[in-house]
Design a protein around this motif. Structure first.
Motif, PDB file in Angstrom:
ATOM      1  N   ASP A   1       0.826  -1.213   0.000  1.00 52.27           N
ATOM      2  CA  ASP A   1       0.000   0.000   0.000  1.00 52.27           C
ATOM      3  C   ASP A   1       0.856   1.258   0.000  1.00 52.27           C
ATOM      4  N   TRP A   2       1.938   1.260   0.773  1.00 56.99           N
ATOM      5  CA  TRP A   2       2.810   2.437   0.790  1.00 56.99           C
ATOM      6  C   TRP A   2       3.530   2.605  -0.536  1.00 56.99           C
ATOM      7  N   TRP A   3       3.963   1.523  -1.142  1.00 57.85           N
ATOM      8  CA  TRP A   3       4.651   1.608  -2.440  1.00 57.85           C
ATOM      9  C   TRP A   3       3.713   2.200  -3.492  1.00 57.85           C
ATOM     10  N   GLU A   4       2.484   1.723  -3.509  1.00 59.61           N
ATOM     11  CA  GLU A   4       1.510   2.223  -4.483  1.00 59.61           C
ATOM     12  C   GLU A   4       1.223   3.698  -4.260  1.00 59.61           C
ATOM     13  N   GLU A   5       1.055   4.084  -2.996  1.00 53.77           N
ATOM     14  CA  GLU A   5       0.676   5.471  -2.706  1.00 53.77           C
ATOM     15  C   GLU A   5       1.828   6.452  -2.919  1.00 53.77           C
ATOM     16  N   TYR A   6       2.992   6.162  -2.326  1.00 55.04           N
ATOM     17  CA  TYR A   6       4.068   7.154  -2.312  1.00 55.04           C
ATOM     18  C   TYR A   6       4.934   7.127  -3.570  1.00 55.04           C
ATOM     19  N   VAL A   7       5.096   5.959  -4.190  1.00 55.28           N
ATOM     20  CA  VAL A   7       5.932   5.889  -5.389  1.00 55.28           C
ATOM     21  C   VAL A   7       5.129   6.237  -6.630  1.00 55.28           C
ATOM     22  N   TYR A   8       3.871   5.803  -6.669  1.00 59.00           N
ATOM     23  CA  TYR A   8       3.056   6.045  -7.859  1.00 59.00           C
ATOM     24  C   TYR A   8       2.071   7.199  -7.659  1.00 59.00           C
ATOM     25  N   LEU A   9       1.118   7.036  -6.758  1.00 53.13           N
ATOM     26  CA  LEU A   9      -0.029   7.934  -6.715  1.00 53.13           C
ATOM     27  C   LEU A   9       0.304   9.339  -6.231  1.00 53.13           C
ATOM     28  N   ARG A  10       1.301   9.496  -5.390  1.00 53.23           N
ATOM     29  CA  ARG A  10       1.670  10.839  -4.916  1.00 53.23           C
ATOM     30  C   ARG A  10       2.650  11.545  -5.856  1.00 53.23           C
TER      31      ARG A  10
END
Length: 771
Positions: free
Chosen positions: A234-243
């Protein structure tokens, strides 16, 4: 005329008279409503049954009836069921007569059955935690322990054929590495990259971190690893991609090419129809869970969670963070052609056949409507800074026809671009391959919808490719979908005149052109966006080439891993190109664990640098160079397996950094690690995930795909080993960098691969194999 169309569109046209209400019921429309509802309920029931079957895997529902029969027979024969379950349950029931004894027996059977089911499931989960098999060579050297483990896994998995998500509950969680182990591996990985002085400086920072706030951050991660399915995902998806706020075009999205040697039809409408039909069939297989889960050695499952968002998915821009939105179902695609957007219904009572879809697409190609300039370039908004796109979307696309048209695009199964130009990929003409890759990666900046999970691109001469948004999933899923398309097309999908096979059985719904209301201030923003997108496009350089001197066949005779061999070649090529070593990123999958995506392998090691220096030293003998190469490849393979097994470096350090930010704790060590530039970003494309044997159809071998460089002064390098004698490379860089040149790097890489072949040719053992 408009009133007549409106009246035809409603199911209950009515007239108010002085005699009361006169209601005319349109039975045909009611039938359509009834069928639509029936399909919806069938879908929901099918999903419910799939969930039940997945919940009790590896057992099946028939085994429950068997358990019930055995328990009832045992009870009525006067014997006690194991644990005397019936006797324990009966006092809790209203009576003890035959009827209640039967009910008690049924309940006891269900409890016993569930106990056995979950015992097997959790036993499988424990077995899947064992990864020793990965480190053992195949063949006679496999240990007795691993043989016994494999036999037990196959025995417990043999009760029932798994559906796509059946094994998800048995896939273990991603393990959290120890802080000490990660720190040791990190220090080993940077040794060839820094001098002694900097190494000692970083060592002190690492020691202070390990003795300071590191254990505290690790404790929080331990809690997260216990509580969540995957402590990274979840953190990888949020901080690397979505943010990330950078444009998706070039910076995030990746592309995939068609098979070069195969050109099944030059009819653009027929080829697009074939692809759309195949994608909808693949989508249906995922929704019905009919797609077979990927199993290593036909026993060990890979996580299937990424398939869920491959279709019906869009990345919605936000002011600070984007959002991945997935719809349960979609019966249409949106097609872009010459600046016009069309909604095309592909699934009615059934998925339309290829000939019917071709008819729809031909109507689009024949449409003479000329779009307004702003309408033609509207897609460029998905190629700009994410915050700016979010502001425009919120202000101008949230009401009226714009909202409806945007909904049609975002809720589509996927996006299709019918390009006006031909793709002419001739491996002997590098410029054509380069242009083919660039067209797929960015198009003209506005003829792709970069927010969509998948963009299918079809050229005017029938060649195709894909452009994929990255946050929902990784390249192996997209490649598997492409392999399914190829497999479908093998079965004679085109006539001699290029048309799709089949006949028009029912008149397909006509395409509906999407309407837009674009105000002058939005037009200005679109024009500015086009200029910015063009700057990004002009700054990208791409070099795609086929290396045909050798492939997997020769590399295997060198007794090293093909992937490790190519990674060593990339290390030597970069050293000759830049005069130094660089931090190198290679993606490997972690789908042996629940919700696993990728981990970083760091190919630049002490061992690889020793081999590179030996190759650059003319006084080093060939035998010594080969020895050092094999040691370097063994180290790389070990690191690769460690990363696959959750013992990588970068994801763990990334999560520690996220925790430190939440706790507002500053760490100079983590700041240094997370700011290190990845000058070399590499990835290998997998093959034969659908069980499709390319040896039988060598003309269907793909050329892989590529992506943009991660660092402004770096390279993006993707490669695919296509058969025994070919390796395709896709190398990208930014023209603004004075340090990089993808064409120069490609030349270095070819020279290195040639020299590695020459190295083994003069080695006695290997030379004998080629006599």
């Amino acid at each position: 005329m408009l009133m007549a169309e409106a009246h035809q569109a409603v199911a209950f046209p009515f007239l108010i008279t002085n005699e009361g209400w006169d209601v005319n019921v349109d039975r045909e429309v009611l039938k359509l409503v009834w069928r639509s509802g029936l399909r919806s309920w069938k879908r929901q029931f099918a999903r419910f049954m799939n969930n039940v079957q997945n919940g009790v895997y590896p057992a099946n529902l028939w085994s429950l009836w068997f358990f019930m029969s055995i328990v009832i027979i045992i009870h009525y024969s006067g014997y006690a069921v194991p644990g005397d379950l019936v006797g324990t349950i009966l006092p809790c029931l209203p009576g003890t007569d035959l009827k209640w004894q039967l009910i008690g027996s049924v309940l006891a059977a269900v409890l016993l059955w569930l106990s056995v089911v979950y015992l097997i499931r959790y036993t499988l989960k424990l077995l899947f935690m064992y990864k020793g098999w990965m480190y053992e060579a195949r063949g006679k050297s496999i240990s007795t322990k691993t043989k016994a483990w494999m036999a037990l896994v196959r025995l417990l998995s043999s009760f029932n054929r798994p559906k796509l998500f059946s094994l998800q509950g048995s896939i273990p969680k991603l393990p959290l590495p120890s802080l000490k182990g990660t720190m040791e591996r990190y220090m080993q990985s940077i040794r060839p990259l820094v001098d002694d002085e900097n190494y000692e400086r970083i060592q002190k920072m690492a020691t202070n971190f390990e003795k300071g706030i590191g254990p505290k951050l690790q404790r929080y991660l331990v809690l997260k690893s216990w509580w969540s399915t995957n402590y990274v995902a979840d953190w990888w998806e949020e901080y690397v991609y979505l943010r990330a706020r950078s444009p998706l075009m070039i910076n995030s999205n990746f592309y995939g090419m068609d098979a070069l040697a195969r050109h099944p039809t030059k009819n653009q409408a027929a080829r697009a129809a074939s692809i759309i039909n195949a994608c909808f069939k693949f989508k249906r297989m995922v929704e019905r869970q009919e797609l077979k889960p990927l199993l290593i050695q036909n026993s060990i499952p890979l996580c299937s969670s990424q398939y869920e968002r491959a279709f019906n998915t869009t990345r919605i821009p936000g002011l600070e963070t984007d959002q991945i939105v997935h719809w349960k179902d979609s019966n249409h695609v949106v097609i872009y052609h010459r600046g016009r957007y069309y909604k095309v219904i592909v699934k009615t009572n059934k998925i339309l056949n290829t000939r019917e879809i071709q008819e729809q697409i031909q109507q689009i190609l024949d449409d003479s409507y000329k779009p307004l300039p702003a309408e033609e370039k509207l897609g460029v908004l998905t190629a700009i800074n994410r915050t700016e796109w979010a502001q425009i979307r919120r202000s101008f696309f949230n009401v009226g026809v714009n909202r409806n048209s945007l909904d049609a695009i975002e809720k589509a199964a996927f996006f299709v671009s019918l390009d006006d130009v031909p793709y002419v990929p001739n491996p002997e003409v590098p410029e054509q391959l380069n242009m083919y890759g660039k067209l797929l990666l960015h198009g003209n900046g506005y003829n792709r919808w970069f927010d969509k999970s998948i963009n299918v691109c079809v050229s005017s001469n029938g060649k195709m490719g894909v452009n994929c948004e990255h946050s929902w999933g990784d390249a192996p899923i997209a490649i598997q979908i492409w392999e399914y398309m190829v497999w479908q097309e093998i079965e004679n999908r085109f006539k001699e005149n290029g048309d799709a096979v089949g006949e028009i059985e029912t008149t397909p719904p006509p395409p509906s052109r999407l309407a837009w209301e674009i105000k002058p201030d939005v037009e200005m923003k679109i024009e500015n966006a086009v200029e910015n997108a063009q700057m990004l496009i002009n700054n990208l350089d791409l070099h795609v080439f086929a290396y045909r001197q050798y492939g997997k066949g020769f590399i295997k005779t060198c007794k090293v891993s093909p992937d490790a061999f190519i990674q060593m070649a990339i290390q030597l090529a970069y050293y000759r190109d830049a005069g130094k070593f660089s931090l190198t990123y290679e993606a490997c999958m972690t789908r042996l664990y629940r919700e696993g995506r990728t981990e970083t392998v760091r190919p630049c090691t002490v061992e690889s640098s020793s081999w590179v220096k030996a190759m650059e030293n003319k006084n080093t003998a060939a035998d010594e160079r080969i020895k050092l190469l094999r040691i370097a490849c063994e180290r790389h393979q070990r690191n690769y397996l460690d990363a696959m097994c959750g013992k990588g470096v970068d994801r763990h350090l990334f999560c520690l950094y996220v925790v430190s930010k939440y706790l507002e704790l500053e760490s100079p060590f983590l700041q240094e690690v997370l700011n290190e530039p990845w000058r070399l970003s590499t990835s290998q494309s997998p093959l034969e995930q659908m069980g499709f044997e390319f040896k039988k159809y060598p003309e269907c071998l793909g050329t892989g795909g590529g992506f943009g460089p991660v660092d402004d002064d770096g390279y993006g390098v993707s490669y695919i080993i296509t058969g025994e004698n070919t390796i395709f490379f896709h190398i990208s860089n930014k023209k603004s960098s004075k340090l990089t040149d993808c064409h120069r790097f490609g030349k270095r890489l070819r020279e290195v691969l040639n020299s590695m072949q020459d190295l083994f040719a003069i080695h006695t053992d290997t030379a004998q194999q080629f006599k």
